[in-house]
Design a protein around this motif. Structure first.
Motif, PDB file in Angstrom:
ATOM      1  N   UNK A 209       0.984  -0.680  -0.135  1.00 54.08           N
ATOM      2  CA  UNK A 209      -0.230   0.023   0.008  1.00 54.08           C
ATOM      3  C   UNK A 209       0.995   1.373   0.488  1.00 54.08           C
ATOM      4  N   UNK A 210       0.290   2.345  -0.992  1.00 55.96           N
ATOM      5  CA  UNK A 210       1.307   3.874  -0.950  1.00 55.96           C
ATOM      6  C   UNK A 210       0.875   4.390   0.146  1.00 55.96           C
ATOM      7  N   UNK A 211       0.166   4.046   1.016  1.00 56.79           N
ATOM      8  CA  UNK A 211      -0.611   5.109   2.238  1.00 56.79           C
ATOM      9  C   UNK A 211      -0.593   5.669   1.418  1.00 56.79           C
ATOM     10  N   UNK A 212      -0.535   7.301   1.333  1.00 59.99           N
ATOM     11  CA  UNK A 212      -0.089   8.171   1.159  1.00 59.99           C
ATOM     12  C   UNK A 212       0.604   8.725  -0.304  1.00 59.99           C
ATOM     13  N   UNK A 213      -0.206   8.814  -1.396  1.00 56.78           N
ATOM     14  CA  UNK A 213       0.601   9.745  -2.585  1.00 56.78           C
ATOM     15  C   UNK A 213       1.176  10.661  -1.924  1.00 56.78           C
ATOM     16  N   UNK A 232      11.506   5.691  -2.918  1.00 61.13           N
ATOM     17  CA  UNK A 232      11.773   4.007  -2.118  1.00 61.13           C
ATOM     18  C   UNK A 232      10.508   3.157  -2.534  1.00 61.13           C
ATOM     19  N   UNK A 233       9.809   3.915  -1.693  1.00 63.00           N
ATOM     20  CA  UNK A 233       8.590   3.318  -1.484  1.00 63.00           C
ATOM     21  C   UNK A 233       8.317   3.316  -3.072  1.00 63.00           C
ATOM     22  N   UNK A 234       7.593   4.577  -2.956  1.00 63.06           N
ATOM     23  CA  UNK A 234       6.822   4.663  -4.139  1.00 63.06           C
ATOM     24  C   UNK A 234       7.403   4.089  -5.732  1.00 63.06           C
ATOM     25  N   UNK A 235       8.310   3.795  -5.659  1.00 65.37           N
ATOM     26  CA  UNK A 235       9.075   2.615  -7.053  1.00 65.37           C
ATOM     27  C   UNK A 235       9.185   1.129  -7.166  1.00 65.37           C
ATOM     28  N   UNK A 236       8.441   1.125  -5.619  1.00 69.15           N
ATOM     29  CA  UNK A 236       8.686  -0.237  -5.302  1.00 69.15           C
ATOM     30  C   UNK A 236       7.930  -1.036  -6.282  1.00 69.15           C
TER      31      UNK A 236
END
Ligand code: SAM
Length: 482
Positions: A209-213, A232-236
């Protein structure tokens, strides 16, 4: 300033803040533009083809206009089209799964999650392999075939080797007629190398989950730990796909930020995956923030009503028609009932969100991640689904037959669902009824199966399905699949 580019591999370019803000402005300006709204609705509607249906989906701008629109008659049409899409591509099947919590050790500081490092009240627990086995046996005894494993992020206590060992253990347990045939994985963002290891371990979908963008909020909501790194999280998901995982699952934790912003970001993320990898997300989850040990959801001022939640779900359905949608037991029976019609294709049942929760009788359990609203047993959930005209499916065939990524999408797009997924759903439901269901549930189930078999268009496929169902009922032979 970063420029919007869906094909870029840089988070700030494919989830571009300026583009989201312009989208929200455009949506606000056009939310009463009936002519435009009608055009978008027409575009979203499934169209009949020689073999089934086709659907173009919507861009994040188009979908955002629908989400902003408050005209009751148009909102009703959004709901109707969502239901049409659901029936055209997924039929009345609902895939069943359960989460399995492996460890709540976590080094992150996520302010909405009770597993955050500073929470000294919550007992920390990590399952041993013997405990994993016991949990899996308990899950198999309920009738589950598909799990989503969950873990906090802690390189010392839950390194990738631990996760891999657990996956191996889960697949190795065969208790009575039970087995876990698909393990989906919801663990923190990691490296390409680790994603490759997960792929080699035979995982189904990688969920994150992105949690928030919203980057600024993200940084505040994740003040410490490796998860603080927004890029790092968004490009996972790009790294996961580079590592060979072609089914990935997106999600936003609704309640953290303004929902319209999150919605646009989510659809842009799906567009990005399609643009770069040629295949969109396999699933999208729609979790809402819940009460938990040391977490008060009222402390987050962006909570959304059930009505808005339903509208978001329906708009996602219109925007990405070929993506499965998941709702968990965070939501009540009432909310789940409504959302099932609007595009949800997977639900969890009989869930425990604590480490070791399936082998512990009492509830709530002290390591629970959040309150579960739907506390019914799996048998109750299965019966309820069937009484409401859905077919609970325990099928995992696509993944085991190599129909993942774009191969799954083409099955969906070619309208072969009724000749493939439908019989598979009926066969796995028969397994469930024979091995685990109560007498009442069995009765409802066999009536439904009799009726649903007649909906299989190809005579030969129907015959084979009927034959396999008879075999499941009359012997201990299991795991037939198309
Ligand atoms: N640790 C992994 C990570 O960092 O992505 C994922 C595992 S976590 C067990 C699964 C999800 O639970 C999180 O991504 C978050 O969205 C959700 N979650 C955390 N706290 C929650 C709460 N209080 N209510 C509802 N969902 C929550």
């Amino acid at each position: 300033m970063a420029i919007y580019n869906p094909k870029s591999l840089k988070a700030e370019e494919f989830i571009n803040d300026a583009e989201i803000r312009e989208t929200l402005e455009y949506a606000e300006q056009n939310k009463n533009n009936v002519e435009l709204i009608d055009k978008i609705l027409e575009k979203a509607r499934p169209k009949k083809t020689a073999t089934g249906y086709t659907c173009s989906g919507l861009t994040h701008r188009e979908a955002s206009v629908l989400l902003a629109c408050d005209i009751p008659e148009k909102v009703e049409q959004i709901y109707q089209i969502a239901e049409e899409i659901k029936l055209a591509f997924y039929g009345n099947r609902i895939v069943i799964f359960a989460p399995l919590y492996l460890s709540n050790y976590c080094v992150n500081g996520c302010v909405y999650c009770p597993y955050h490092l500073k929470n000294k009240r919550i007992p920390r627990k990590k399952l041993t392999q013997e405990e994993v086995k016991a949990e899996v046996i308990a899950l198999q005894d309920m009738g589950h075939k598909r799990l989503a494993i969950e873990s906090g992020e802690d390189p010392v206590n839950n390194p990738i080797e631990y996760i891999l060992e657990c996956i191996k253990t889960i697949y190795s347990v065969h208790h009575k007629n039970g087995d876990i045939r698909r393990v989906n994985v919801n663990i923190a963002a990691t490296t390409v190398e680790n994603y490759r290891k997960l792929k080699d371990a035979g995982i189904g979908t990688y969920i994150l989950f992105q949690e928030t963008y919203h980057k600024e909020s993200y940084l505040k909501l994740h003040p410490t730990g490796p998860k603080h790194d927004y890029d790092y999280h968004t490009e996972a998901m790009d790294r996961a796909m580079e590592g060979g995982i072609d089914d990935v699952g997106l999600g936003v934790l609704f309640g953290l930020e303004l929902y319209k912003y999150e919605f646009a970001g989510l659809i842009m993320h799906a567009e990005h995956l399609e643009a770069v990898h040629g295949v969109g997300p396999h699933t999208i989850s729609v979790p809402r923030i819940k009460r938990a040990d040391d977490i008060d959801p009222d402390a987050f001022d962006n909570s959304i009503s059930d009505e808005i939640f339903a509208k978001i779900t329906a708009c996602i359905r219109l925007a990405v028609p070929y993506t499965g949608m998941i709702i968990s037991t965070r939501e009540s029976e009432e909310v789940r009932s409504k959302l099932l019609r609007l595009g949800i294709s997977q639900v969890s049942g009989g869930s425990r969100t604590s480490v070791g929760g399936y082998t512990t009788q009492e509830r709530p359990h002290d390591t629970e991640q959040f309150d579960v609203s739907d506390q019914r047993t799996l048998d109750e959930v299965v019966k309820w689904l069937m009484e409401n005209g859905h077919i609970p499916s325990f099928c995992t065939a696509c993944y085991r037959e190599g129909r993942t990524g774009d191969r799954f999408m083409s099955l969906c797009k070619s309208g072969q669902i009724l000749n493939c997924c439908h019989p598979n759903a009926l066969m796995t439901l028969t397994e469930y009824l024979e091995d685990y269901a109560s007498e009442d549930t069995k009765k409802v189930g066999y009536e439904l199966i009799k009726k649903e078999l007649l909906r299989i268009p190809k005579d030969r496929v129907r015959e084979i399905a009927q034959h396999n169902i008879d075999d499941i009922m009359n012997s201990n032979r299991r795991d037939f699949r198309f």
